[in-house]
Design a protein around this motif. Sequence first.
Motif, short mmCIF file in Angstrom:
data_model
loop_
_atom_site.label_atom_id
_atom_site.label_comp_id
_atom_site.label_asym_id
_atom_site.label_seq_id
_atom_site.Cartn_x
_atom_site.Cartn_y
_atom_site.Cartn_z
N CYS A 1 -4.50 3.39 6.22
CA CYS A 1 -5.15 2.57 7.25
C CYS A 1 -6.40 1.89 6.72
O CYS A 1 -6.63 0.71 6.97
CB CYS A 1 -5.49 3.43 8.47
N ILE A 2 -7.23 2.61 5.97
CA ILE A 2 -8.46 2.01 5.46
C ILE A 2 -8.15 0.84 4.53
O ILE A 2 -8.73 -0.24 4.64
CB ILE A 2 -9.31 3.06 4.73
N TYR A 3 -7.22 1.04 3.61
CA TYR A 3 -6.87 -0.04 2.70
C TYR A 3 -6.31 -1.24 3.47
O TYR A 3 -6.61 -2.39 3.17
CB TYR A 3 -5.85 0.43 1.66
N GLY B 1 2.54 2.69 6.30
CA GLY B 1 2.59 1.42 5.58
C GLY B 1 3.57 0.44 6.19
O GLY B 1 3.25 -0.73 6.40
N TYR B 2 4.77 0.91 6.50
CA TYR B 2 5.78 0.01 7.08
C TYR B 2 5.46 -0.32 8.53
O TYR B 2 5.70 -1.44 8.98
CB TYR B 2 7.17 0.64 6.94
N ALA B 3 4.90 0.63 9.26
CA ALA B 3 4.53 0.35 10.65
C ALA B 3 3.43 -0.71 10.73
O ALA B 3 3.43 -1.57 11.62
CB ALA B 3 4.07 1.63 11.34
N LEU B 4 2.49 -0.67 9.78
CA LEU B 4 1.40 -1.64 9.78
C LEU B 4 1.86 -3.06 9.46
O LEU B 4 1.13 -4.02 9.73
CB LEU B 4 0.31 -1.21 8.78
N ASP B 5 3.04 -3.20 8.89
CA ASP B 5 3.61 -4.53 8.61
C ASP B 5 4.69 -4.94 9.61
O ASP B 5 5.35 -5.97 9.41
CB ASP B 5 4.23 -4.55 7.21
N TYR B 6 4.87 -4.19 10.68
CA TYR B 6 5.95 -4.48 11.62
C TYR B 6 5.80 -5.89 12.17
O TYR B 6 4.81 -6.20 12.86
CB TYR B 6 5.94 -3.46 12.75
N ILE C 1 0.84 -1.20 0.00
CA ILE C 1 0.00 0.00 0.00
C ILE C 1 0.87 1.25 0.00
O ILE C 1 0.62 2.21 -0.73
CB ILE C 1 -0.95 0.00 1.21
N SER C 2 1.92 1.25 0.81
CA SER C 2 2.80 2.42 0.88
C SER C 2 3.56 2.62 -0.43
O SER C 2 3.72 3.75 -0.90
CB SER C 2 3.78 2.31 2.05
N TRP C 3 4.01 1.51 -1.07
CA TRP C 3 4.70 1.63 -2.36
C TRP C 3 3.77 2.24 -3.39
O TRP C 3 4.17 3.13 -4.16
CB TRP C 3 5.18 0.27 -2.85
N PHE C 4 2.53 1.76 -3.43
CA PHE C 4 1.58 2.34 -4.36
C PHE C 4 1.38 3.82 -4.07
O PHE C 4 1.39 4.66 -4.99
CB PHE C 4 0.23 1.62 -4.28
N TRP C 5 1.19 4.16 -2.80
CA TRP C 5 0.89 5.55 -2.45
C TRP C 5 2.06 6.47 -2.77
O TRP C 5 1.86 7.62 -3.16
CB TRP C 5 0.51 5.62 -0.97
N ILE D 1 3.49 11.26 0.73
CA ILE D 1 4.48 10.18 0.55
C ILE D 1 5.06 9.78 1.90
O ILE D 1 5.17 8.58 2.22
CB ILE D 1 5.58 10.63 -0.43
N PHE D 2 5.42 10.75 2.71
CA PHE D 2 5.98 10.44 4.04
C PHE D 2 4.94 9.74 4.92
O PHE D 2 5.26 8.80 5.64
CB PHE D 2 6.49 11.72 4.71
N GLY D 3 3.71 10.19 4.86
CA GLY D 3 2.66 9.55 5.65
C GLY D 3 2.46 8.09 5.25
O GLY D 3 2.31 7.21 6.11
N ALA D 4 2.46 7.83 3.93
CA ALA D 4 2.28 6.46 3.45
C ALA D 4 3.44 5.56 3.85
O ALA D 4 3.24 4.40 4.24
CB ALA D 4 2.12 6.47 1.93
N VAL D 5 4.66 6.07 3.78
CA VAL D 5 5.83 5.27 4.16
C VAL D 5 5.78 4.92 5.65
O VAL D 5 5.95 3.76 6.04
CB VAL D 5 7.13 6.02 3.83
N ILE D 6 5.54 5.91 6.48
CA ILE D 6 5.54 5.69 7.93
C ILE D 6 4.45 4.71 8.33
O ILE D 6 4.70 3.72 9.02
CB ILE D 6 5.38 7.03 8.67
#
Length: 497
Positions: free
Chosen positions: A395-397, A313-318, A172-176, A306-311
């Motif tokens: 978060c929604i995705y 996206g990666y946190a949600l996969d921790y 999701i973060s890569w896409f965003w 972009i910064f929001g998606a990276v932070i």
Amino acid sequence: MSDTKDLHTGADMDAYSSGHPDARPDGWQYKGFRLFGKELWYASPKIQLLMVALVCFLCPGMYNALGGLGGGGQIDGTVQDHASTALYSVFAVVAFFSGSFANKLGVKITLAIGGLGYCIYSASFLCYNHTKNVGFVIFAGAFLGLCAGLLWTAQGAIMMSYPPEQSKGRYISWFWIIFNFGAVIGSLIPLGQNINNTGGTVTDGTYVGFIVLMVVGAALTTALVNADKVIRDDGSKVIIMKNPTWQSEIIGLWECISLSPWVVALFPMFFASNIFYTYQQNGVNLAHFNVRTRSLNNLLYWLSQIFGAVIFGYALDYPKIRRSMRAKISFAVLFALTFIIWGGGYAFQKQQVPRAVSSNPSYESQKVDWRDSGFIGPMFLYIFYGFYDACWQTCIYWYMGALSNSSRRTANMAGFYKGLQSAGAAVFWRLDGVHVEYNTLFAATWAICAGSLLVAAPIIFLKIHDTTTIETDLKYSDEKPEDVVPAGALDEKRTDV
């Protein structure tokens, strides 16, 4: 029997598939190549996500850059309000049923149709610059609503169903990141074109640049493959309906809700997910900044996404925190950000002049320029608004992806998401179109965002588990475990039994 049933759990399938990928089929799309030390192939989730991200980079990304200028680049935002109302009204209806279209036609055709409307929308503003043809702009908005409903549903299905469970946040973060780079680069076009322009309307060259890039994006959709051709790194396949019919997909749309009625608790979050654009783009950027400063704000807004998606996206996969706990933590952070960032927005909004003053053409010379001493504070507020948007969408995705790995079901959920999102946007663009005070728009936006989180809390806390079983995903398909799980994993598990 209990051992056989264990074979179908998502945890077991992950454990047994990760080290036993089947040999890929013959054909150019499965021929491997190495990039940065990783083996990839064209029909892999990563490459297909990259392709759809590039499409969105060039089509919706450029649309966001155009919209982020406030008023579609015009002095008066009324014509864009009317177009956006038409756009999101059609979008809401089409998207609600577009999961059925994506499942029947396939994501490739759905995306190809969806990419057509963006260049026509930009062309309508170029035409308006010279002819003042409001009807064409409104038609282009409505047509884009039809196209966007299809494009975003297919995109959502790809982003939520192609990745393995443990990587969905990163995908999701890569896409965003790629998608919002479209808006970032698109924002550089008006910034470069208008750097010495402190007047109101952007130049024709700005619109021409958008049109060319959107045409390229629409053409790129033809290079994608359908979901049934995609093979993951572990050899598993995407869960789809092997023999979809229009009847089966309409029934599937109903089953998505009837078999999981609790999913409607996410609907208020879906509704809220685009309503803030109206206030932010027109109530803040258009109302209080001159055209070149709006262009700069627009650039910073999409960069912050972009910064929001990276932070997030990666946190949600921790991996060191269980998925169910990550869901709860993300909810708490999102709830806190809603009050911190919008609380700052309240401090800004209560100091602003009424709408009747800011929308008067004579006020244009008094709008904030980037050289003014009062620019820095509002600039950072606008940056945090962009950051918040990316956090919300990511978060929604991720929440939807955590509820299912099935392409069929995620397509339907993506359709519900984009439909309700567009309904919310249509309502708020209409409110702006009838010149509701910006204070009212601000208060309504903040209240709906906060309230929707409270409604969604039970789903996030109780329904997101550490894994989704394959049995659950196959309920929404005519496939069997052997159709999607690598044969090696099934054979080894049977031997163990």
